[in-house]
Design an enzyme around this catalytic site. Structure first.
Site, PDB file in Angstrom:
ATOM      1  N   SER A  70       3.673 -25.195  21.685  1.00 21.07           N
ATOM      2  CA  SER A  70       3.788 -25.884  23.252  1.00 21.07           C
ATOM      3  C   SER A  70       2.667 -26.136  23.869  1.00 21.07           C
ATOM      4  O   SER A  70       1.790 -25.420  23.915  1.00 21.07           O
ATOM      5  CB  SER A  70       5.087 -25.082  23.975  1.00 21.07           C
ATOM      6  OG  SER A  70       6.097 -25.131  23.317  1.00 21.07           O
TER       7      SER A  70
HETATM    8  N1  SAH Z   1       7.337 -21.011  21.276  1.00 20.44           N
HETATM    9  C1  SAH Z   1       6.527 -21.596  20.237  1.00 20.44           C
HETATM   10  C2  SAH Z   1       6.943 -23.027  20.188  1.00 20.44           C
HETATM   11  C3  SAH Z   1       7.478 -23.248  18.992  1.00 20.44           C
HETATM   12  S1  SAH Z   1       8.160 -24.893  18.775  1.00 20.44           S
HETATM   13  C4  SAH Z   1       5.071 -21.554  20.726  1.00 20.44           C
HETATM   14  O1  SAH Z   1       4.810 -20.813  21.699  1.00 20.44           O
HETATM   15  O2  SAH Z   1       4.313 -22.198  19.891  1.00 20.44           O
HETATM   16  C5  SAH Z   1       9.771 -24.534  18.655  1.00 20.44           C
HETATM   17  C6  SAH Z   1      10.175 -23.588  17.572  1.00 20.44           C
HETATM   18  O3  SAH Z   1      11.557 -23.595  17.841  1.00 20.44           O
HETATM   19  C7  SAH Z   1      10.209 -23.985  15.960  1.00 20.44           C
HETATM   20  O4  SAH Z   1       9.368 -22.809  15.444  1.00 20.44           O
HETATM   21  C8  SAH Z   1      11.405 -24.115  15.457  1.00 20.44           C
HETATM   22  O5  SAH Z   1      11.541 -23.678  13.935  1.00 20.44           O
HETATM   23  C9  SAH Z   1      12.332 -23.148  16.356  1.00 20.44           C
HETATM   24  N2  SAH Z   1      13.811 -23.292  16.452  1.00 20.44           N
HETATM   25  C10 SAH Z   1      14.357 -24.505  16.466  1.00 20.44           C
HETATM   26  N3  SAH Z   1      15.627 -24.342  16.188  1.00 20.44           N
HETATM   27  C11 SAH Z   1      15.921 -23.085  16.259  1.00 20.44           C
HETATM   28  C12 SAH Z   1      16.885 -21.986  16.429  1.00 20.44           C
HETATM   29  N4  SAH Z   1      18.227 -22.651  16.324  1.00 20.44           N
HETATM   30  N5  SAH Z   1      16.854 -20.764  16.328  1.00 20.44           N
HETATM   31  C13 SAH Z   1      15.654 -20.291  16.415  1.00 20.44           C
HETATM   32  N6  SAH Z   1      14.465 -21.058  16.365  1.00 20.44           N
HETATM   33  C14 SAH Z   1      14.704 -22.541  16.426  1.00 20.44           C
END
Ligand code: SAH
Length: 219
Positions: A70
């Site tokens: 993010s």
């Molecule tokens: N918080 C992260 C952002 C990752 S992007 C950071 O600091 O970089 C969003 C993430 O949500 C992705 O890795 C994706 O695989 C995850 N995601 C999407 N749907 C999800 C679900 N139902 N349960 C758990 N993770 C999920």
């Protein structure tokens, strides 16, 4: 031990991190505790080596598996809204990705639970958190739409992927007095703050955002 993680923590990284904090202030982030938490986490450790030089730009970056780390402003904004006037307490992050946001949360509370549905990303998060010696995050491979019943209720829930509507399990697992921030929507998305008050849930619509979708199941 991961050698690259130390390569940037020398001369350039503190300056680049300082510039990132200055930019966040210019963009309106005012909570010093949130700014300190972001300043404390070396974001370049969490991105691929080829992108490390861009780690302190205010931009989302690819993580692999069609996911992104993010944008720092959005991380700061979400945490600031959750933290305003209260402690984060027991915190659940849905979508740990590479672990960056979990690491920032762990600067502010010692009870961080983070779930991720893509197993290799969870491994990446585990490695990254170990590299920065952050031991306060409990990671779990599961579908975050179900929350994390075994550790509920939570004072804080933060969702890093966009849903069309609020997953009911997350509402059930939000303590009274608790707050949740999540991106809602499909083509257009907004951050939404949900407060669980004694009299019920109160929703406030915040900034327009662009997140990857919240998906079902694990892989
Ligand atoms: N918080 C992260 C952002 C990752 S992007 C950071 O600091 O970089 C969003 C993430 O949500 C992705 O890795 C994706 O695989 C995850 N995601 C999407 N749907 C999800 C679900 N139902 N349960 C758990 N993770 C999920």
């Amino acid at each position: 031990m991961n050698v690259r993680s130390f390569s940037g923590i020398g001369m350039t990284s503190p300056r680049a991190r300082g510039r990132m904090i200055d930019r966040l202030r210019e963009q309106g982030i005012i909570d010093e505790r949130v700014l300190d938490a972001i300043a404390a986490v070396p974001r370049h450790v969490f991105v691929d080596e080829a992108l490390a030089s861009r780690a302190y730009e205010d931009t989302a970056l690819p993580l692999g598996f069609a996911q992104t780390i993010s944008q720092p402003y959005v991380v700061a904004r979400m945490i600031e809204v959750l933290h305003a006037g209260r402690a984060l307490g027991k915190t659940l992050e849905i979508g740990a990705g590479c672990g960056y946001q979990a690491a920032v949360l762990a600067q502010l509370t010692d009870q961080v639970f983070a779930v991720e549905r893509i197993a290799p990303l969870l491994d990446k998060a585990r490695t990254n958190l170990r590299t920065i010696k952050e031991g306060n995050v409990r990671l779990q491979h599961s579908d975050g739409q179900l929350g994390l019943p075994q550790a509920a209720p939570f004072d804080t829930i933060i969702v890093a992927a966009a849903a069309a509507r609020v997953p009911p399990a997350l509402l059930h697992q939000l303590a009274i007095g608790g707050r949740m921030v999540l991106p809602l929507g499909t083509a257009t998305q907004h951050l939404v703050l949900i407060e669980h008050r004694a009299e019920g849930f109160v929703e406030t619509r915040l900034d327009a955002v662009r997140f990857v979708p919240l998906l079902s199941g694990v892989s």
